[in-house]
Scaffold this motif. Structure first.
Motif, PDB file in Angstrom:
ATOM      1  N   SER A 283       0.914  -1.068   0.119  1.00 37.46           N
ATOM      2  CA  SER A 283      -0.539   0.321  -0.194  1.00 37.46           C
ATOM      3  C   SER A 283       0.929   1.545  -0.344  1.00 37.46           C
ATOM      4  CB  SER A 283      -1.131   0.348   0.637  1.00 37.46           C
ATOM      5  OG  SER A 283      -0.276  -0.246   2.430  1.00 37.46           O
ATOM      6  N   ASP A 284       2.023   1.438   0.374  1.00 35.89           N
ATOM      7  CA  ASP A 284       3.122   2.197   0.660  1.00 35.89           C
ATOM      8  C   ASP A 284       3.334   3.104  -0.769  1.00 35.89           C
ATOM      9  OD1 ASP A 284       3.156   3.055   3.534  1.00 35.89           O
ATOM     10  OD2 ASP A 284       4.204   1.446   3.649  1.00 35.89           O
TER      11      ASP A 284
ATOM     12  N   GLU B  84       0.365   4.107  -3.047  1.00 34.32           N
ATOM     13  CA  GLU B  84       0.307   5.507  -2.469  1.00 34.32           C
ATOM     14  C   GLU B  84       1.770   6.197  -2.943  1.00 34.32           C
ATOM     15  OE1 GLU B  84      -2.547   6.667  -1.530  1.00 34.32           O
ATOM     16  OE2 GLU B  84      -3.245   4.825  -1.366  1.00 34.32           O
ATOM     17  N   HIS B  85       2.704   6.027  -2.816  1.00 31.99           N
ATOM     18  CA  HIS B  85       4.401   6.678  -4.035  1.00 31.99           C
ATOM     19  C   HIS B  85       3.569   6.832  -4.687  1.00 31.99           C
ATOM     20  CE1 HIS B  85       7.548   7.501  -4.635  1.00 31.99           C
ATOM     21  NE2 HIS B  85       7.138   7.058  -5.851  1.00 31.99           N
TER      22      HIS B  85
ATOM     23  N   VAL C 139       0.924   7.443  -5.970  1.00 37.26           N
ATOM     24  CA  VAL C 139       0.337   8.794  -6.360  1.00 37.26           C
ATOM     25  C   VAL C 139       0.500  10.006  -6.095  1.00 37.26           C
ATOM     26  CG1 VAL C 139      -2.192   9.811  -5.907  1.00 37.26           C
ATOM     27  CG2 VAL C 139      -2.123   7.008  -5.657  1.00 37.26           C
ATOM     28  N   ARG C 140       1.406   9.749  -5.169  1.00 35.29           N
ATOM     29  CA  ARG C 140       1.834  11.520  -4.502  1.00 35.29           C
ATOM     30  C   ARG C 140       3.029  11.458  -5.752  1.00 35.29           C
ATOM     31  NH1 ARG C 140       1.913   8.643   0.444  1.00 35.29           N
ATOM     32  NH2 ARG C 140       4.616   8.316   0.156  1.00 35.29           N
TER      33      ARG C 140
ATOM     34  N   HIS D 122      -3.425   8.452  -9.995  1.00 33.23           N
ATOM     35  CA  HIS D 122      -4.701   8.827  -9.093  1.00 33.23           C
ATOM     36  C   HIS D 122      -6.359   7.878  -8.914  1.00 33.23           C
ATOM     37  CE1 HIS D 122      -6.692  11.799  -6.936  1.00 33.23           C
ATOM     38  NE2 HIS D 122      -8.236  11.623  -7.336  1.00 33.23           N
TER      39      HIS D 122
ATOM     40  N   ALA E  56      -5.904   4.633  -7.484  1.00 33.41           N
ATOM     41  CA  ALA E  56      -5.620   4.528  -6.364  1.00 33.41           C
ATOM     42  C   ALA E  56      -7.043   4.116  -5.638  1.00 33.41           C
ATOM     43  CB  ALA E  56      -4.572   5.337  -6.001  1.00 33.41           C
TER      44      ALA E  56
ATOM     45  N   ARG F 147      -8.234   1.883  -3.090  1.00 36.44           N
ATOM     46  CA  ARG F 147      -9.292   1.660  -2.084  1.00 36.44           C
ATOM     47  C   ARG F 147     -11.023   1.637  -2.407  1.00 36.44           C
ATOM     48  NH1 ARG F 147      -7.601   7.475  -2.066  1.00 36.44           N
ATOM     49  NH2 ARG F 147      -5.165   7.295  -2.653  1.00 36.44           N
TER      50      ARG F 147
ATOM     51  N   HIS G  35     -11.754   7.235  -0.281  1.00 36.69           N
ATOM     52  CA  HIS G  35     -11.033   7.418   0.590  1.00 36.69           C
ATOM     53  C   HIS G  35     -10.905   6.024   1.391  1.00 36.69           C
ATOM     54  CE1 HIS G  35     -10.810  11.852  -0.950  1.00 36.69           C
ATOM     55  NE2 HIS G  35     -11.864  11.378  -0.420  1.00 36.69           N
TER      56      HIS G  35
ATOM     57  N   THR H  91      -7.571   4.263   4.681  1.00 40.60           N
ATOM     58  CA  THR H  91      -6.631   4.477   5.108  1.00 40.60           C
ATOM     59  C   THR H  91      -6.581   2.373   5.521  1.00 40.60           C
ATOM     60  OG1 THR H  91      -7.396   6.624   6.810  1.00 40.60           O
ATOM     61  CG2 THR H  91      -5.453   5.080   7.307  1.00 40.60           C
ATOM     62  N   TRP H  92      -5.119   2.994   4.101  1.00 37.52           N
ATOM     63  CA  TRP H  92      -4.634   1.439   4.922  1.00 37.52           C
ATOM     64  C   TRP H  92      -4.034   0.729   5.724  1.00 37.52           C
ATOM     65  CZ3 TRP H  92      -5.844  -1.266   0.069  1.00 37.52           C
ATOM     66  CH2 TRP H  92      -6.330  -0.346  -0.867  1.00 37.52           C
TER      67      TRP H  92
END
Ligand code: AMP
Length: 539
Positions: A13-14, A17-18, A20-21, A43, A46, A50, A166, A168-169
């Protein structure tokens, strides 16, 4: 003394999210089963992952649950990769090309609770369901309109619809299991290899490197190797890590569809087994077409033939990078990357060097051993059992404590290889495919490669079969491109390529050759079929 750095675990999951950022606008291009192309930027991708994570939690998926996929390379399959591992469950990719009884065995052995199924496999799955009592839900990877009839089927898009994007993993230990893949099981039952978050991410980092597959934000990469075969060689993770554009070819793996997608999307790196490239090259030859964007073709799974390396270079200006590995190794072990020294060589000399499976990637240690357990010299001549170790090599098979995997810290790959002084490894054969004739070894791979250089030979397969005098002798089976092969001419040609005593006692033209579910020649089937061929010929 221990180091004083943060002990943070890196999770899949990191990685999402990396991506996407850092690369939110980068695209994932996917061919749907109906042929249409769909695009999502990272974007949106992801957000959908989710949403799927939430939907799975609503279905009461818990950490450690196995969720199987029977699916092609598509964006939905990729979302499943990230969502399932992201919530601490295990994405279990099943090869739909296996026999039904093998698929059933695998699903029963893994005790999957949910199946995610592409529409191509719905009938096959429905036939199995009565024998899969552990399966609680079956989800069709489809739009609402295409959802199969029948109460048992849930619809993928229906499940995502209305879920919040949205999420939170959860955090957990990076040694937690993330993905499960069974070996193709040419002998005995398939065996499960259970990858962890840590092994997957380390493998992806190694794969991205310029001296491995070589991926960056400028890359447009197409894994033709299926996502049900060793996680498409880790590309679904490596591409997001590198910010590369990912092109997923869906179910259309024929030459015409692949060449269209490569050209339209301007793919510069593609990865797959020799069989798919054979189909692509035949199509391009027939159409008189040249590829204009492809720069690197990564070939593994079986040895890349010399003629294929030459044709990609001379006709399409694409460098064939040989890679070697196996399911038990996540799979990457070695790559033959284009070094300045290699590129400076005259073409034919370079092609010969490209036949080598290359050097170990960082993190993977490989060594060759004599049958008595002694290490062999790295002189390019001595060959023996190739063993490996590293953080993405398995330690045990899944739920098979009785099958030994590692001995003295090494995993025996079952391959026979040489290594030269520069570290270049060359697969001589699978240990069980080497031919022993009069006490001497013959490499079936080298003989096949030699035959493929003869005009009109489309595919060649060499097997060792029992011989009353020599213990074993090679038998060559070939498929012709179009017109029948001049067998006497081929024999003459081979005399100049290999040692005289290597020449097959018989060369037979056949109309087809059996392949395993992962695209390799099924030599076991052929050995059984032709077992008595030389005995019957000898009075
Ligand atoms: P799999 O676990 O199905 O991916 O199969 C792994 C086996 O495929 C290896 O042990 C090798 O025998 C073979 N293999 C993989 N890559 C290559 C390659 N580049 N050249 C020759 N054989 C290969």
């Amino acid at each position: 003394m221990r180091g004083l750095m943060m002990p943070n675990d890196l999770l899949i999951s990191d990685l999402l999210e990396h991506a996407v950022r850092s690369h939110a606008q980068q695209q994932i291009v996917s061919r749907r089963l109906d042929g249409r192309i769909v695009r999502h930027n990272l974007h949106a991708f992801a957000e959908r992952s989710r949403q799927l994570a939430r939907a799975l939690l609503d279905l009461d998926v818990r950490a450690g649950d196995r969720i199987a996929t029977l699916a092609w390379n598509t964006h939905r399959h990729l979302e499943a990769y990230y969502a399932i591992s992201g919530i601490g469950a295990i994405v279990h990719t099943v090869n739909p090309r296996l026999f039904a009884h093998q698929i059933e065995y695998i699903l029963q052995h893994a005790e999957d609770r949910i199946l995610l199924v592409d529409n191509s496999f719905i009938t096959a799955v429905e036939a199995m369901l009565p024998r899969l009592p552990k399966v609680e839900h079956v989800i069709a990877l489809s739009d609402w309109e295409d959802k199969p009839k029948g109460e048992r089927w849930l619809c993928y898009e229906g499940l995502l619809n209305g879920q919040s994007p949205h999420f939170t993993w959860p955090r957990f230990d990076a040694q937690t299991a993330a993905a499960l893949c069974y070996t193709s099981g040419t002998t005995g039952q398939p065996k499960g290899v259970l990858y962890s978050h840590s092994s997957t991410l380390l493998h992806a980092m190694a794969a991205c490197r310029a001296d491995a597959i070589g991926l960056g934000p400028e890359s447009v990469v197409m894994p033709v190797v299926p996502m049900f075969h060793v996680c498409a060689w880790g590309v679904p993770y490596a591409a997001l890590m590198a910010g590369a554009r990912l092109v997923l070819p869906g179910a259309a793996l024929d030459g015409a569809s692949l060449s269209e997608l490569i050209e339209n999307e301007r793919c510069d790196i593609a990865l797959g087994v020799p069989t798919v490239w054979m189909g692509l090259l035949t199509h391009l030859r027939q159409q008189g077409q040249r590829l204009s964007s492809l720069r690197r073709v990564v070939i593994g799974g079986s040895a890349a033939p010399l003629a294929m390396i030459r044709e990609f270079d001379q006709v399409h200006s694409a460098f064939v990078m040989h890679a070697w590995g196996m399911t038990e190794m996540s799979p990457l072990g070695s790559t033959n990357t284009p070094t300045p020294e290699l590129l400076a060589l005259p073409a034919e000399e370079r092609y010969q060097r490209q036949l080598s499976q290359g050097r170990a990637v960082f993190g993977l240690h490989m060594e060759i051993f004599h049958a008595d357990g002694q290490p062999l010299p790295h002189d390019g001549l001595a060959y023996g059992h190739l063993k490996v170790r590293g953080p993405w090599v398995l330690a045990h098979y899944y739920r098979q404590a009785d099958v030994p995997a590692v001995q003295d810290g090494w995993f025996d790959t079952g391959d026979i290889a040489s290594i030269d002084a520069q570290g270049y490894m060359r697969i001589v054969d699978r240990a069980k495919d080497l031919i022993k004739s009069g006490g001497e070894w013959i490499s079936s791979i080298d003989l096949e490669n030699a035959a493929l250089g003869f005009p009109g030979v489309r595919e060649a397969c060499v097997i060792g079969i029992a011989h009353p005098r020599w213990e074993e002798r090679p038998l060559m089976l070939i498929i012709a491109e179009s017109t029948p092969i001049d067998i006497a001419g081929l024999r003459q040609y081979l005399q100049n390529q290999v040692a005289r005593w290597w020449l097959p006692d018989a060369i037979l033209e056949v109309s087809e050759l059996p392949h395993t579910a992962t695209g390799k020649l099924s030599k076991l089937t052929l050995r059984e079929h032709y077992a008595d061929y030389y005995r019957d010929l000898t009075p």
